[in-house]
Design an enzyme around this catalytic site. Structure first.
Site, PDB file in Angstrom:
ATOM      1  N   ASP A  37       0.840  -0.923  -0.090  1.00 16.42           N
ATOM      2  CA  ASP A  37       0.141  -0.163   0.106  1.00 16.42           C
ATOM      3  C   ASP A  37       0.821   1.319   0.049  1.00 16.42           C
ATOM      4  O   ASP A  37       2.111   1.282   0.198  1.00 16.42           O
ATOM      5  CB  ASP A  37      -0.933   0.124   1.276  1.00 16.42           C
ATOM      6  CG  ASP A  37      -2.132  -1.020   1.155  1.00 16.42           C
ATOM      7  OD1 ASP A  37      -2.449  -1.408   0.062  1.00 16.42           O
ATOM      8  OD2 ASP A  37      -2.738  -1.152   2.121  1.00 16.42           O
ATOM      9  N   LYS A  59      -3.666   3.729  -2.237  1.00 16.01           N
ATOM     10  CA  LYS A  59      -4.962   4.403  -2.472  1.00 16.01           C
ATOM     11  C   LYS A  59      -4.863   5.874  -1.863  1.00 16.01           C
ATOM     12  O   LYS A  59      -4.269   5.820  -0.897  1.00 16.01           O
ATOM     13  CB  LYS A  59      -6.060   3.585  -1.599  1.00 16.01           C
ATOM     14  CG  LYS A  59      -6.259   2.197  -2.207  1.00 16.01           C
ATOM     15  CD  LYS A  59      -7.548   1.414  -1.284  1.00 16.01           C
ATOM     16  CE  LYS A  59      -7.515   0.029  -1.827  1.00 16.01           C
ATOM     17  NZ  LYS A  59      -8.500  -0.822  -1.105  1.00 16.01           N
ATOM     18  N   MET A 174      -8.712   8.693   8.851  1.00 20.90           N
ATOM     19  CA  MET A 174      -9.343   9.181   7.261  1.00 20.90           C
ATOM     20  C   MET A 174     -10.365  10.199   7.439  1.00 20.90           C
ATOM     21  O   MET A 174     -11.314  10.072   6.676  1.00 20.90           O
ATOM     22  CB  MET A 174      -9.959   7.940   6.732  1.00 20.90           C
ATOM     23  CG  MET A 174      -8.769   6.843   6.335  1.00 20.90           C
ATOM     24  SD  MET A 174      -9.353   5.257   5.735  1.00 20.90           S
ATOM     25  CE  MET A 174     -10.510   4.746   7.094  1.00 20.90           C
TER      26      MET A 174
END
Length: 262
Positions: A37, A59, A174
């Site tokens: 990631d 991402k 997030m």
């Protein structure tokens, strides 16, 4: 029927490569394929064999390099070829890391898998900022919450009326882009406007930054400082401890080599 190949889900930790587990490092050493990631320290890839195949699937908050379904297919495809696949995830794979979805796909295809925990940023970043999540005088409970809505929903699926006042310390992942919504929902459902709040960006790395305020001010503080992700948000009285316990940001650190493909 099982296959000779397998998938090992490994938590890479919060950023500092020394915070990865020994078991996770040993898994990297045996990998034929590593699927990793964006928030993985690229120094961890040095554990890999010389001819390992590296597949980047990072991402961004608003963009996925490889869609989740394709990531699932990549894991299955290589394992069915008899390869040992390490799925290297930032933090802990089970804390908003979608390991449940990826492991379920392996189970559906009768592919063997293992899960190796990692230190999650929601615990490590605050601690490196001098904010312990629990304290006998301030907090006997804490919760990890996603502050990022699903692509098929307008808002995070959170029961704010239960969350706002039932847990002493709230840690949002997030959530920087939704900080104003988080602020509004918590105050709307009874959290004191004077509650201390901290955001910790790039926790445990040389790029670590911390921004503090109160529930009343924090959205404007974030906008004024142009404070961007990746960051965790800590809401609770434990944030006050930073005044005495801040330690990491005072030190000099080497640059953090992020495993990000631009």
């Amino acid at each position: 029927m099982t296959h000779n190949g397998k998938v090992i889900f490994v938590g890479a930790g919060p950023g500092d490569p020394e915070l990865m587990t020994i078991k996770g490092a040993n898994a990297l050493k045996q990998a034929d394929v590593i699927v990793y990631d964006r928030l993985v320290n690229k120094d961890l890839l040095d554990y890999a064999k010389p001819l390992v195949e590296l597949i980047y699937c990072g991402k961004l908050p608003d963009r996925h390099i490889i869609p989740q379904d394709q990531i699932n297919d990549i894991l299955v495809k290589h394992a069915l070829k008899g390869k040992t696949v390490v799925r290297l995830k930032g933090g802990d794979p089970a804390i908003f890391g979608r390991v449940g979805e990826e492991a379920s796909r392996c189970a559906e295809k009768n592919i063997s898998f293992e899960m190796i925990p990692g230190i999650t940023s929601g615990m490590a970043a605050p601690l490196f900022a001098g904010i312990p999540l629990t304290h006998r005088d301030f907090s006997s409970s804490c919760a990890f919450i996603t502050g990022h809505r699903r692509t098929d929903a307008d808002r995070p699926d959170i029961e704010w009326e239960k969350l706002a006042t039932s847990v002493d310390t709230l840690v949002f992942y997030m959530g920087v882009g939704n900080i104003r919504m988080i602020q509004e929902e918590l105050m709307k459902h009874g959290r004191s406007p004077d509650t201390p709040v901290a955001l910790v960006r790039w926790g445990t790395t040389s790029k670590q930054e911390t921004l503090t305020g109160t529930l009343t001010t924090i959205a404007e503080d974030v906008e004024r400082a142009e404070f961007k992700s990746p960051a965790v948000i800590v809401v609770g009285e434990v944030v006050k401890l930073r005044e005495k316990l801040a330690w990491f940001e005072e030190k000099e650190h080497e640059n953090f080599p992020l495993a990000q493909v631009k």
